[in-house]
Design an enzyme around this catalytic site. Structure first.
Site, PDB file in Angstrom:
ATOM      1  N   LYS A  65       0.813  -1.218   0.000  1.00 25.45           N
ATOM      2  CA  LYS A  65       0.000   0.000   0.000  1.00 25.45           C
ATOM      3  C   LYS A  65       0.851   1.274   0.000  1.00 25.45           C
ATOM      4  O   LYS A  65       0.459   2.280  -0.597  1.00 25.45           O
ATOM      5  CB  LYS A  65      -0.961   0.002   1.193  1.00 25.45           C
ATOM      6  N   ASP A 102     -10.308   2.321   2.612  1.00 22.07           N
ATOM      7  CA  ASP A 102     -10.454   1.547   3.846  1.00 22.07           C
ATOM      8  C   ASP A 102     -11.333   2.254   4.875  1.00 22.07           C
ATOM      9  O   ASP A 102     -12.237   1.649   5.463  1.00 22.07           O
ATOM     10  CB  ASP A 102      -9.079   1.269   4.462  1.00 22.07           C
ATOM     11  N   GLY A 126      -4.241   0.503  18.218  1.00 27.02           N
ATOM     12  CA  GLY A 126      -3.238   0.354  17.176  1.00 27.02           C
ATOM     13  C   GLY A 126      -3.005   1.652  16.429  1.00 27.02           C
ATOM     14  O   GLY A 126      -3.908   2.496  16.347  1.00 27.02           O
TER      15      GLY A 126
END
Length: 272
Positions: A65, A102, A126
């Site tokens: 990505k 996303d 995260g």
């Protein structure tokens, strides 16, 4: 027939071909879509070869990505902010557009679950690429505050500072999460891949109405299982809807048509 593909390494497990063929059938469009295993040191060459051979667009998954971000000639705002690209489109002028769908996929799935996003406080576990791609879309959707919690506090703090201009974003360590009401908790770590759980106190779940794990599997993920054991009132959601949702956003970028994702999500869940 227009050609599309998903590039990754590994790629055998990808559900993207099934998802996009389902979209094409539903929208009565003729496309071909394949999964391409790109060499770890040859992603850019693979993409360029694909477009040179008539490819119109591509999805990009791990670990490419960031390389896709560098490859794109033009970037959408959400791709710029994410620092990563999961959707490429060959434009009529020969340039390559890079987008990141996303976050839009996550927001769409949260809305599917009737999550109250407006003025909500969200705990994001995260601070990797998965988290980065979702922060701006979540703020745009009305989230009042995002608290990013990461094992290394400095990484969470740095990420929070990058997005501070767009809203209230705070970075903390997993061991120093503020004791405040979080109505939504999103796990963007890879903990569920190994069957573990982020090292956070169960007290943060007290006000949680919806817990979301970006990972998905046939059985309930370890994170969602842990949440359910400590708060039986919490709605538990895995990442299958996000996967289909981000694919639908990519389909819009390529085909200018928004497919209905409900039937496709059901189909994918049956085949997990």
């Amino acid at each position: 027939m227009d050609k599309y593909a998903v590039f990754g390494h590994p790629i055998k497990h990808s559900k993207s071909p099934m998802i996009h063929q389902a979209f094409a059938t539903q929208c009565k469009q003729q496309i071909s879509y394949e999964a391409i295993l790109s060499p770890l040191d040859g992603f850019k060459e693979s993409i360029k070869q694909f477009f040179a051979s008539g490819g119109k667009g591509a999805n990009v998954t791990l670990p490419f990505k960031e390389e896709a971000f560098e490859l794109a000639n033009q970037l959408t705002q959400r791709a710029q902010l994410a620092g990563a690209v999961n959707t490429l489109k060959l434009l009529d002028n020969g340039l390559i557009l890079g987008d990141n769908t996303d976050g839009a996929g996550l927001v769409a799935d949260l809305k599917r679950q009737d999550a109250e996003l407006d003025n909500a406080t969200l705990l994001l576990l995260g601070s990797g690429g998965a988290a980065r791609g979702c922060i701006y879309p979540l703020l745009q959707a009305g989230i009042k505050q995002i608290v990013i919690a990461n094992r290394t506090a400095s990484k969470a703090q740095t990420l929070a500072q990058e997005f501070a201009q767009f809203g209230d974003v705070v970075g903390v360590g997993l061991d120093s999460i503020n004791q405040q009401p979080y109505s939504i908790i999103v796990n963007s770590t890879s903990s569920s891949v190994t069957g573990s759980v982020p090292d956070i106190p169960s007290s943060v779940l007290q006000s949680c109405l919806l817990a979301y794990d970006m990972f998905y599997s046939e059985q309930q993920t370890s994170f969602l299982q842990w949440v359910g054991e400590h708060n039986k009132q919490t709605t538990l959601v895995d990442g299958m809807g996000m996967l289909v949702g981000q694919a639908a956003e990519a389909f819009v970028v390529w085909r200018n048509t928004k497919p209905d994702i409900e039937s496709v999500i059901r189909e994918m869940k049956q085949g997990v």
